[in-house]
Design an enzyme around this catalytic site. Structure first.
Site, mmCIF file in Angstrom:
data_model
loop_
_atom_site.group_PDB
_atom_site.id
_atom_site.type_symbol
_atom_site.label_atom_id
_atom_site.label_comp_id
_atom_site.label_asym_id
_atom_site.label_seq_id
_atom_site.Cartn_x
_atom_site.Cartn_y
_atom_site.Cartn_z
ATOM 1 N N GLU A 280 -6.457 121.994 44.393
ATOM 2 C CA GLU A 280 -6.996 121.388 45.622
ATOM 3 C C GLU A 280 -7.558 119.968 45.475
ATOM 4 O O GLU A 280 -8.692 119.699 45.882
ATOM 5 C CB GLU A 280 -8.069 122.308 46.228
ATOM 6 N N GLU B 198 -3.482 131.039 47.171
ATOM 7 C CA GLU B 198 -4.735 131.661 47.613
ATOM 8 C C GLU B 198 -4.601 132.091 49.072
ATOM 9 O O GLU B 198 -4.076 131.343 49.900
ATOM 10 C CB GLU B 198 -5.918 130.692 47.487
#
Length: 447
Positions: free
Chosen positions: A200, A301
């Site tokens: 991320e 995720e």
């Protein structure tokens, strides 16, 4: 010797040929172990109070600074030793999980004297790899935190204004961590099949061109050591139609990693259960389209959560959108007249209604039916202390996450013996049927 593996119909091989006809990734994250996060293990952070600690810790950096090196090491070594066990991995494999993703902070690989972190994680990481080898699980090693923080979130290890790409020293230390991570992958080449370059990184802080430049450097660092692992790159939260700006057409064996949640957004908190299920398909259309290109997609995720009532989910000491207590939210955003984090939206799953459990089951199955058609998926997380919708083991136990046929089989100790994966039976057909049944089930309980 490794039996070479690729997700079905998604990845280019080192020679440029398309690999196919192998099992889908069905994985879970082993998160909150080697990089602690407050919402996964809140008890580590609840030990502090303002009478003894003027500035309460919000991440691993401030947790370590508050305790000091010796006490941090004592507490975290106990945590590393006990929070994930071989029994957990055995149980996950019995539920049909065939991969695990292991998030690790850079400080496990290089740590400076002026940083409060402690290292010592790697022997526990390698113990985990040994268990994975015995059980038959494949592993993705994930660099989850970079020096200076790549996104400013607690999941990077340091909740600050991101400084990562502002310093060449930070970039070099990140590449050094990846180099050492890759050396572990080579050492465990019958177990480690993937490396996540970085979790991320923030496109809001740095131009996408700068992140791509880093991705190119990181790709070359890994490929100088081995071409025998898949490289995962995160989409930086760009929409799928923009993902081409993040990839180099000359790369081989690369997967796009995307994280799909329906609760870190004001609008998504306001919609009802049916809309959440419908949004699974809406959010996935362009993802599925990109998956048919030379770069496949893994959903690295996702979870069963559609609310942000979970303790510390928005960060230690913050509020939530659901009740309207988060900063910059001036009223409750839940889709009901009475917005409280109780009952179905509490941390106590024994308070969940039958209706809510049916919704969780329908929502999870709707997601899995789509993600099974990609390179695969990793649920976040394998377990938590008090966040039921984020706890895979609990979800299977309670029935809102399905079991799959086991495909992870114990490896023979003879390193020269090739072990092939067990074939999945009609995965696509089964996924479609699961979605159909999930929608019928949910429709029945809402009528």
């Amino acid at each position: 010797m490794r039996t070479f593996w690729a997700a079905s119909n998604v990845v280019s091989s080192a020679s440029g040929t398309r690999l196919s006809d192998i099992d889908t990734i069905r994985g879970v994250n082993i998160g909150g172990v080697f990089l602690i996060e407050p919402f996964i293990r809140p008890s580590l952070f609840d030990q502090f109070n303002t009478s003894t600690t003027p500035e309460l810790p919000v991440d691993e950096w401030t947790f370590s600074a508050a305790l000091g090196k010796n006490e941090t090491r004592r507490q975290l070594e106990k945590h590393w030793d006990t929070f994930v066990t071989k029994d957990h991995l055995e149980q996950l494999a019995s539920y049909g999980i065939n991969w695990i993703r292991i998030p690790i902070g850079y400080w496990a690989f290089n740590l400076t004297d002026d940083e409060p972190f402690v290292n010592g994680q790697l022997p526990y990481v390698e113990r985990l790899l040994g268990w994975a080898r015995e059980i038959g699980l494949k592993v993705e090693l994930d660099l989850h935190g970079a020096p200076g923080s790549q996104n400013g979130y607690d999941n990077s290890g340091h909740r600050i204004t991101p400084e990562w790409l502002y310093s060449r020293v930070n970039v070099d230390r990140t590449l050094d961590a990846l180099r050492k991570m890759t050396e572990i992958a080579v050492k465990w080449d019958d177990v480690v099949y993937g490396i996540q370059i970085l979790n991320e990184p923030s496109r809001w802080k740095w131009p996408v061109t700068d992140i791509l430049e880093f991705y190119n450097e990181a790709y070359n660092v890994i490929r100088e050591i081995t071409d025998g692992v898949y490289i995962m790159i995160h989409d930086t939260f760009l929409g799928p139609n923009e993902w081409k700006s993040l990839v180099n057409p000359n790369w081989k064996n690369v997967l796009m990693d995307t994280h799909i949640y329906q609760m870190f957004d004001n609008y998504m908190i306001t919609i009802n259960d049916t809309a959440h299920i419908d949004m699974v398909t809406d959010m996935s259309k362009d993802v599925v389209k990109f998956n048919s290109t030379d770069f496949g997609v893994v959903v690295g995720e996702f979870s069963a959560a559609t609310h942000d009532c979970t303790k510390y989910i928005n960060g230690f000491g913050t509020g939530n959108r659901w009740e309207g207590t988060l900063s910059n939210v001036d009223h409750p955003l839940c889709p009901f007249d009475n917005c409280t984090c109780t009952g179905d939206y509490s941390s106590n799953y024994t308070q969940f209604s039958t209706h809510y459990k049916h919704f969780l089951k329908s929502y999870v199955e709707a997601q899995l039916s789509v993600y099974d058609e990609l390179a695969g998926w990793f649920y976040w997380n394998f377990k938590t202390e008090s966040a039921p919708e984020w706890d895979y083991l609990l979800g299977v136990e309670q029935g809102w996450i399905p079991k799959f046929s086991r495909t992870a089989m114990p490896r023979n100790n003879d390193e020269n013996l090739e072990v092939s994966a067990v074939d999945l039976v009609s995965t696509a057909t089964t996924s479609t049927i699961n979605l159909f049944l999930a929608l019928i089930s949910f429709a029945a309980i809402t009528l």
